[in-house]
Enzyme design. Structure first.
Site, short mmCIF file in Angstrom:
data_model
loop_
_atom_site.label_atom_id
_atom_site.label_comp_id
_atom_site.label_asym_id
_atom_site.label_seq_id
_atom_site.Cartn_x
_atom_site.Cartn_y
_atom_site.Cartn_z
N TYR A 133 0.66 -1.21 -0.01
CA TYR A 133 -0.01 0.09 -0.10
C TYR A 133 0.88 1.33 0.16
O TYR A 133 1.59 1.70 1.06
CB TYR A 133 -0.89 0.18 1.32
CG TYR A 133 -1.88 1.06 1.28
CD1 TYR A 133 -2.18 1.97 0.17
CD2 TYR A 133 -2.60 1.24 2.38
CE1 TYR A 133 -3.20 2.92 0.29
CE2 TYR A 133 -3.73 1.97 2.66
CZ TYR A 133 -4.00 3.04 1.35
OH TYR A 133 -4.93 3.93 1.58
N LYS A 161 -1.37 -1.25 -4.30
CA LYS A 161 -2.32 -0.33 -4.31
C LYS A 161 -1.58 1.06 -4.32
O LYS A 161 -0.94 1.55 -3.26
CB LYS A 161 -3.03 -0.32 -2.93
CG LYS A 161 -4.22 0.63 -2.88
CD LYS A 161 -5.13 0.66 -1.64
CE LYS A 161 -6.20 2.04 -1.67
NZ LYS A 161 -6.77 1.86 0.00
#
Length: 292
Positions: A133, A161
């Site tokens: 992330y 992400k």
């Protein structure tokens, strides 16, 4: 593994302040029935920092039940900037979890060599594939495309992400030369359409609590190369994202879901406070008529 829309679920609360497990299961079922490829539990949208260990367990169990019934991917957020404790958290994930969303180490700013060492250690310890992330405006750590490309070569790092606050040069460089088997999904709702156009395969999008089918169609349109359809959808849905993020996430989303009768209360936990009435009303209007 990450292709498609993944909904990072809110954590609804009852009027007495407890986790509303029934509401979680209903939301999870509805989003998967509308075409979402998977769910993300214990993300920022789920107010993970405000949940105690027992509540986190309840959330994951509820999501795992629904995902198992529908054979959908469940990704669980694993937070921490200490490598050892993060590794222990990964090893403690229950059955039914298909992937772990792990932030770039926050606050410490260990540099790119430290980021590499952190994720390589986690990749050797984890029982499930990792999704990096990258959200530098929260972590305080800038990381370049070359570092992600290096990490993406590890077989236990499935993708990332990408939420850099826009489309930057590193996004262009990374998506132009991805390691085999390494997938990128967008995490900035307002910029998901251009990131998909560059080669992202999906999104983890809080805005998909509303207009779920619209975001599913957006991802499918870009993956199919239907640029005209995707561009029009992207512009409409960007207006919805702007309305839902008018106040800190997930306050407006919860306000709209409560107004629609989908969660028991609009409550969030301090230091968050509920969204104002004007923001919720505007978001409800845009959710119904995203093109206006």
């Amino acid at each position: 593994m990450l292709r498609g829309l993944h909904v990072p679920l809110v954590t609804p609360f009852t009027s007495s302040g407890e986790v509303a497990v029934d509401a979680i299961e209903k939301l999870a079922s509805d989003y998967l029935d509308q075409g979402a490829a998977g769910l993300v539990a214990l993300g920022t949208t789920g107010e993970v920092a405000a949940l105690d260990p027992g509540e986190r367990e309840l959330v994951v169990e509820a999501c795992a039940r629904v995902c198992a019934e529908r054979q959908a991917l469940l990704t669980v957020g694993v937070t921490g900037n200490d490598t050892r404790s993060t590794a222990r958290a990964l090893q403690g994930l229950p059955s039914g979890v298909g992937a772990a969303l792990v932030t770039v180490p926050y606050f410490l700013r260990p540099g790119e060599r430290g980021v590499i060492a952190h994720f390589e250690a986690l990749a050797e310890a984890t029982p499930v594939p990792l999704v990096i992330y990258h959200i530098p405006y929260r972590t305080g750590q800038a990381v370049g495309a070359a570092t992600f490309r290096h990490l993406g070569a590890h077989p236990m790092i499935a993708g990332m992400k990408y939420a850099a606050g826009g489309i930057d040069q590193d996004a262009v460089d990374l998506l132009g030369d991805l390691p085999e088997g390494f997938e990128v999904v967008g995490g900035d709702d307002a910029f998901i359409s251009p990131l998909l156009a560059l080669g992202a395969v999906g999104g983890i999008l809080a805005s998909a609590h509303l207009q779920t089918r619209g975001y599913v169609e957006l991802v499918e349109a870009w993956n199919a190369g239907d640029a005209a359809r995707a561009r029009a959808l992207g512009h409409r849905l960007a207006r919805l994202s702007a309305a839902l993020f008018a106040e800190p996430n997930p306050t407006v989303i919860k306000g709209v879901l409560h107004a629609q009768g989908l969660i028991p209360t609009p409550d969030v936990r301090l230091p968050l406070v509920p969204a104002g009435e004007a923001a919720v009303s505007q978001a409800r209007l845009v959710a119904v008529h995203p093109g206006e």
